[in-house]
Write a protein that holds these residues in place. Structure first.
Motif, PDB file in Angstrom:
ATOM      1  N   VAL A  23       0.842  -1.189   0.000  1.00  0.00           N
ATOM      2  CA  VAL A  23       0.000   0.000   0.000  1.00  0.00           C
ATOM      3  C   VAL A  23       0.885   1.250   0.000  1.00  0.00           C
ATOM      4  O   VAL A  23       1.841   1.347   0.771  1.00  0.00           O
ATOM      5  N   GLY A  24       0.547   2.190  -0.885  1.00  0.00           N
ATOM      6  CA  GLY A  24       1.308   3.437  -0.948  1.00  0.00           C
ATOM      7  C   GLY A  24       0.564   4.609  -0.331  1.00  0.00           C
ATOM      8  O   GLY A  24       1.143   5.386   0.434  1.00  0.00           O
ATOM      9  N   THR A  25      -0.718   4.732  -0.657  1.00  0.00           N
ATOM     10  CA  THR A  25      -1.540   5.815  -0.102  1.00  0.00           C
ATOM     11  C   THR A  25      -2.935   5.305   0.189  1.00  0.00           C
ATOM     12  O   THR A  25      -3.407   4.353  -0.436  1.00  0.00           O
ATOM     13  N   VAL A  26      -3.600   5.941   1.137  1.00  0.00           N
ATOM     14  CA  VAL A  26      -5.008   5.675   1.448  1.00  0.00           C
ATOM     15  C   VAL A  26      -5.714   7.019   1.455  1.00  0.00           C
ATOM     16  O   VAL A  26      -5.289   7.949   2.137  1.00  0.00           O
ATOM     17  N   LYS A  27      -6.798   7.113   0.681  1.00  0.00           N
ATOM     18  CA  LYS A  27      -7.461   8.402   0.494  1.00  0.00           C
ATOM     19  C   LYS A  27      -8.974   8.213   0.548  1.00  0.00           C
ATOM     20  O   LYS A  27      -9.508   7.306  -0.094  1.00  0.00           O
ATOM     21  N   GLU A  28      -9.648   9.072   1.311  1.00  0.00           N
ATOM     22  CA  GLU A  28     -11.106   9.083   1.315  1.00  0.00           C
ATOM     23  C   GLU A  28     -11.597  10.184   0.385  1.00  0.00           C
ATOM     24  O   GLU A  28     -11.133  11.327   0.465  1.00  0.00           O
ATOM     25  N   VAL A  29     -12.534   9.830  -0.489  1.00  0.00           N
ATOM     26  CA  VAL A  29     -13.064  10.772  -1.463  1.00  0.00           C
ATOM     27  C   VAL A  29     -14.558  10.934  -1.224  1.00  0.00           C
ATOM     28  O   VAL A  29     -15.288   9.945  -1.116  1.00  0.00           O
ATOM     29  N   VAL A  55      -7.504   2.869  -1.972  1.00  0.00           N
ATOM     30  CA  VAL A  55      -6.239   2.311  -1.510  1.00  0.00           C
ATOM     31  C   VAL A  55      -5.341   2.117  -2.724  1.00  0.00           C
ATOM     32  O   VAL A  55      -5.637   1.300  -3.608  1.00  0.00           O
ATOM     33  N   SER A  56      -4.261   2.873  -2.805  1.00  0.00           N
ATOM     34  CA  SER A  56      -3.363   2.789  -3.957  1.00  0.00           C
ATOM     35  C   SER A  56      -2.201   1.852  -3.655  1.00  0.00           C
ATOM     36  O   SER A  56      -1.562   1.960  -2.600  1.00  0.00           O
ATOM     37  N   VAL A  57      -1.930   0.958  -4.593  1.00  0.00           N
ATOM     38  CA  VAL A  57      -0.853  -0.016  -4.425  1.00  0.00           C
ATOM     39  C   VAL A  57       0.197   0.188  -5.508  1.00  0.00           C
ATOM     40  O   VAL A  57       0.018   0.977  -6.443  1.00  0.00           O
ATOM     41  N   ASP A  58       1.292  -0.555  -5.400  1.00  0.00           N
ATOM     42  CA  ASP A  58       2.447  -0.317  -6.263  1.00  0.00           C
ATOM     43  C   ASP A  58       2.419  -1.110  -7.565  1.00  0.00           C
ATOM     44  O   ASP A  58       3.465  -1.280  -8.215  1.00  0.00           O
ATOM     45  N   GLY A  59       1.260  -1.587  -7.975  1.00  0.00           N
ATOM     46  CA  GLY A  59       1.097  -2.238  -9.270  1.00  0.00           C
ATOM     47  C   GLY A  59      -0.113  -1.641  -9.950  1.00  0.00           C
ATOM     48  O   GLY A  59      -0.344  -0.446  -9.903  1.00  0.00           O
ATOM     49  N   SER A  94     -13.873  -0.387   0.412  1.00  0.00           N
ATOM     50  CA  SER A  94     -12.714   0.258  -0.206  1.00  0.00           C
ATOM     51  C   SER A  94     -12.592  -0.136  -1.667  1.00  0.00           C
ATOM     52  O   SER A  94     -13.150  -1.142  -2.117  1.00  0.00           O
ATOM     53  N   ARG A  95     -11.828   0.646  -2.394  1.00  0.00           N
ATOM     54  CA  ARG A  95     -11.477   0.340  -3.779  1.00  0.00           C
ATOM     55  C   ARG A  95      -9.954   0.342  -3.879  1.00  0.00           C
ATOM     56  O   ARG A  95      -9.293   1.319  -3.509  1.00  0.00           O
ATOM     57  N   VAL A  96      -9.406  -0.751  -4.390  1.00  0.00           N
ATOM     58  CA  VAL A  96      -7.956  -0.877  -4.532  1.00  0.00           C
ATOM     59  C   VAL A  96      -7.586  -0.496  -5.953  1.00  0.00           C
ATOM     60  O   VAL A  96      -8.108  -1.067  -6.923  1.00  0.00           O
ATOM     61  N   VAL A  97      -6.698   0.485  -6.076  1.00  0.00           N
ATOM     62  CA  VAL A  97      -6.334   1.015  -7.389  1.00  0.00           C
ATOM     63  C   VAL A  97      -4.822   0.950  -7.572  1.00  0.00           C
ATOM     64  O   VAL A  97      -4.059   0.837  -6.611  1.00  0.00           O
ATOM     65  N   GLY A  98      -4.403   1.049  -8.835  1.00  0.00           N
ATOM     66  CA  GLY A  98      -2.982   0.998  -9.143  1.00  0.00           C
ATOM     67  C   GLY A  98      -2.359   2.374  -9.239  1.00  0.00           C
ATOM     68  O   GLY A  98      -2.980   3.388  -8.910  1.00  0.00           O
ATOM     69  N   LYS A  99      -1.127   2.413  -9.740  1.00  0.00           N
ATOM     70  CA  LYS A  99      -0.372   3.660  -9.787  1.00  0.00           C
ATOM     71  C   LYS A  99      -0.238   4.223 -11.204  1.00  0.00           C
ATOM     72  O   LYS A  99       0.568   5.108 -11.457  1.00  0.00           O
ATOM     73  N   HIS A 100      -1.037   3.701 -12.132  1.00  0.00           N
ATOM     74  CA  HIS A 100      -0.961   4.169 -13.513  1.00  0.00           C
ATOM     75  C   HIS A 100      -1.771   5.446 -13.723  1.00  0.00           C
ATOM     76  O   HIS A 100      -2.705   5.737 -12.970  1.00  0.00           O
ATOM     77  N   PRO A 147      -0.075   3.123   4.640  1.00  0.00           N
ATOM     78  CA  PRO A 147       1.083   2.903   3.774  1.00  0.00           C
ATOM     79  C   PRO A 147       2.053   1.891   4.400  1.00  0.00           C
ATOM     80  O   PRO A 147       2.313   1.925   5.603  1.00  0.00           O
ATOM     81  N   GLY A 148       2.562   1.004   3.556  1.00  0.00           N
ATOM     82  CA  GLY A 148       3.473  -0.026   4.015  1.00  0.00           C
ATOM     83  C   GLY A 148       2.806  -1.358   4.271  1.00  0.00           C
ATOM     84  O   GLY A 148       3.484  -2.404   4.323  1.00  0.00           O
ATOM     85  N   ASP A 149       1.479  -1.370   4.459  1.00  0.00           N
ATOM     86  CA  ASP A 149       0.765  -2.640   4.606  1.00  0.00           C
ATOM     87  C   ASP A 149       0.836  -3.429   3.303  1.00  0.00           C
ATOM     88  O   ASP A 149       0.954  -2.859   2.206  1.00  0.00           O
ATOM     89  N   LEU A 150       0.728  -4.744   3.433  1.00  0.00           N
ATOM     90  CA  LEU A 150       0.688  -5.618   2.264  1.00  0.00           C
ATOM     91  C   LEU A 150      -0.744  -6.062   2.010  1.00  0.00           C
ATOM     92  O   LEU A 150      -1.452  -6.455   2.938  1.00  0.00           O
ATOM     93  N   LEU A 151      -1.151  -6.007   0.754  1.00  0.00           N
ATOM     94  CA  LEU A 151      -2.435  -6.550   0.322  1.00  0.00           C
ATOM     95  C   LEU A 151      -2.182  -7.715  -0.630  1.00  0.00           C
ATOM     96  O   LEU A 151      -1.254  -7.664  -1.449  1.00  0.00           O
ATOM     97  N   ALA A 152      -3.012  -8.761  -0.528  1.00  0.00           N
ATOM     98  CA  ALA A 152      -2.920  -9.898  -1.438  1.00  0.00           C
ATOM     99  C   ALA A 152      -4.246 -10.073  -2.157  1.00  0.00           C
ATOM    100  O   ALA A 152      -5.317 -10.021  -1.537  1.00  0.00           O
ATOM    101  N   VAL A 153      -4.163 -10.269  -3.467  1.00  0.00           N
ATOM    102  CA  VAL A 153      -5.341 -10.466  -4.315  1.00  0.00           C
ATOM    103  C   VAL A 153      -5.319 -11.898  -4.823  1.00  0.00           C
ATOM    104  O   VAL A 153      -4.365 -12.294  -5.513  1.00  0.00           O
TER     105      VAL A 153
END
Length: 469
Positions: free
Chosen positions: A335-341, A352-356, A387-393, A412-418
């Motif tokens: 996890v890189g960032t967590v944002k409420e919209v 929840v933005s991840v590094d892929g 939540s919605r998990v999104v990438g970095k593109h 940030p720093g947590d690991l998520l597995a899909v």
């Protein structure tokens, strides 16, 4: 974050509704076994796969990374082999293929299906017996067909009259046994799946039409070619299919052509391929069929139609890919960032933005596919948040998991597995935005082995000729 409500999170003011199939979990740390590899478990909140703790694997290979449970893959391969004991079972390499896995396929007694020259190269480099390889594809070039014939590929599934002509040229005057050929036909069946992965209706690129007469004409041309051995018909109705109803309609139409060929052309074809497309569980809304049940139902369908037509039952084959490797793999992200919209009406969504992202899993964007995920690196006592998990593109559609309840203290720093990423994720991966493709890591009994290494910047720049000026 929405305010609390006695009836639950989804009833609070400003709450965002989850899709009907997604239930708020009592414990967001819980795993749904159907979605995960057979060895997956949580130990004090930490995900383990293949006896290895995911954070320990990440310490070795970083993220994103695909984790492949070797025992799970082998078990599912054997399950299909044993359930379909009276069939030839071809593993569909397009789902995921590397040399090590191709070796596992052969060791577990399966055949291998490839659909490009590159996939054939992997299979041959792995030492797969060419006689146990089937070669698919809707646009096989002269060079590809010539290589397949020279290698001794066990069967070539032709998809157009041009391919028939090319094979006739390649085999003309050739010494040795005729080249085994199957004819891919479109049975006019609309599989209940996404438009892009339904492959047996008439308006698409694959196969010869039964109703239009092209299939029968292809059979006639192949039967007249001395260098070709017509083994049978091939039908594939689509992907991510959960029951045998579509196969029933397709088998009826294909076997009718099978009987017609025997009567009108005088050719008794000894084989019939019913394709693959068996579905898996990506989320709790999916209910895949048991392989043994599918085998029984499909055999009954074919036996019934053969009796009605007065023909002998041909040797049957199937081509599972996703159903074997799909659940065997999961993808791990950081996890890189967590944002409420805040949305219209006051509802709020947690991003929840991840590094892929879509470079390692394009299926959500391409097929509107649903996935699940879990916090993999620790236990959380925080209440679940939709939540919605999104990438970095640089794409608004760069979504990995559209909807999932995750712990509200995700950081940030947590690991998520899909889960469920074994099929078509690495195979369809790209360098979009110049991201590096992740590694594929096998885990078994606590041991970690890299099957496909992570790409490097040198790999990325290797074909950029300006970088070498």
């Amino acid at each position: 974050m929405p305010t609390s409500h006695p009836s639950g999170w989804a009833h609070a003011d400003g709450a965002l509704k989850a899709p009907p199939w997604l239930r708020q979990p009592g414990d967001p740390n819980h795993l749904v076994p159907l979605l995960w590899p057979l060895t997956a478990e949580k130990v004090d909140g930490v995900l383990h796969v293949g006896g290895a703790a995911v954070p320990d694997v990440v310490a070795e290979v970083n993220t994103p990374a695909y984790l492949l449970d070797e025992d799970d893959f082998r078990t599912r391969a054997r399950t299909f082999r044993d359930a379909f004991a009276d069939f030839d079972v071809y593993y569909a390499g397009k789902a995921f293929l590397c040399t090590t896995l191709a070796g596992w396929v052969q060791e577990e007694g399966l055949f291998l299906d490839v659909c490009t020259d590159g996939e054939l190269s992997v299979a041959l480099r792995a030492g797969v017996d060419p006689a146990r390889i089937g070669f698919h594809g809707n646009n096989k070039s002269y060079a590809e067909l010539r290589r397949a014939v020279a290698a001794g590929v066990g069967r070539i599934i032709v998809d157009s009259f041009h391919e028939v002509d090319r094979l006739v040229q390649i085999t003309e005057g050739r010494a040795g046994e005729p080249v085994a050929v199957m004819v891919r036909v479109t049975a006019g069946v609309e599989a209940h799946t996404h438009e892009y992965i339904a492959t047996a209706h008439e308006d698409q690129k694959f196969g010869f039409s039964i109703t239009g007469g092209d299939a029968l004409e292809a059979v006639r041309r192949i039967s007249a070619a001395p260098g070709l051995d017509l083994r049978g018909l091939h039908s594939h109705i689509g992907s991510q299919i959960f029951d045998s109803s579509g196969f029933e309609v397709a088998a009826r139409r294909v076997l009718a052509l099978h009987a017609q060929v025997a009567e009108e052309v005088g050719t008794a074809m000894p084989e019939l391929d019913l394709g693959g497309g068996f579905g898996i569980a990506y989320t709790t809304q999916d209910d895949p069929a048991d392989p043994a049940q599918l085998a029984t139902e499909m055999a009954k369908i074919v036996d019934h139609e053969c009796r009605a037509l007065g023909v002998e039952r041909p040797r049957l084959s199937i081509e599972p890919g996703r159903a074997i490797v799909g659940p065997s793999m999961c993808t791990v992200y950081t996890v890189g960032t967590v944002k409420e919209v805040e949305l219209d009406g006051g509802a709020r969504r947690t991003y929840v933005s991840v590094d892929g992202g879509m470079s390692d899993n394009i299926r959500t964007a391409l097929y509107d596919a649903d996935y699940s995920c879990t916090l993999a690196s620790r236990h959380s006592d925080a209440p679940p948040v939709l939540s919605r998990v999104v990438g970095k593109h640089c794409e608004a559609g760069d979504i990995v998991v559209k909807d999932e309840f995750l712990p509200g203290d995700l950081a940030p720093g947590d690991l998520l597995a899909v889960p469920g990423t074994g099929a078509y994720c690495w195979s369809m991966a790209s360098n979009y935005n110049h991201l590096l493709r992740p590694p594929v890591v096998a885990v078994r009994e606590g041991e970690v082995r890299v099957l496909v290494r992570r790409e490097t910047e040198d790999d990325l720049l290797a074909t950029d000729m300006g970088a070498h000026a």
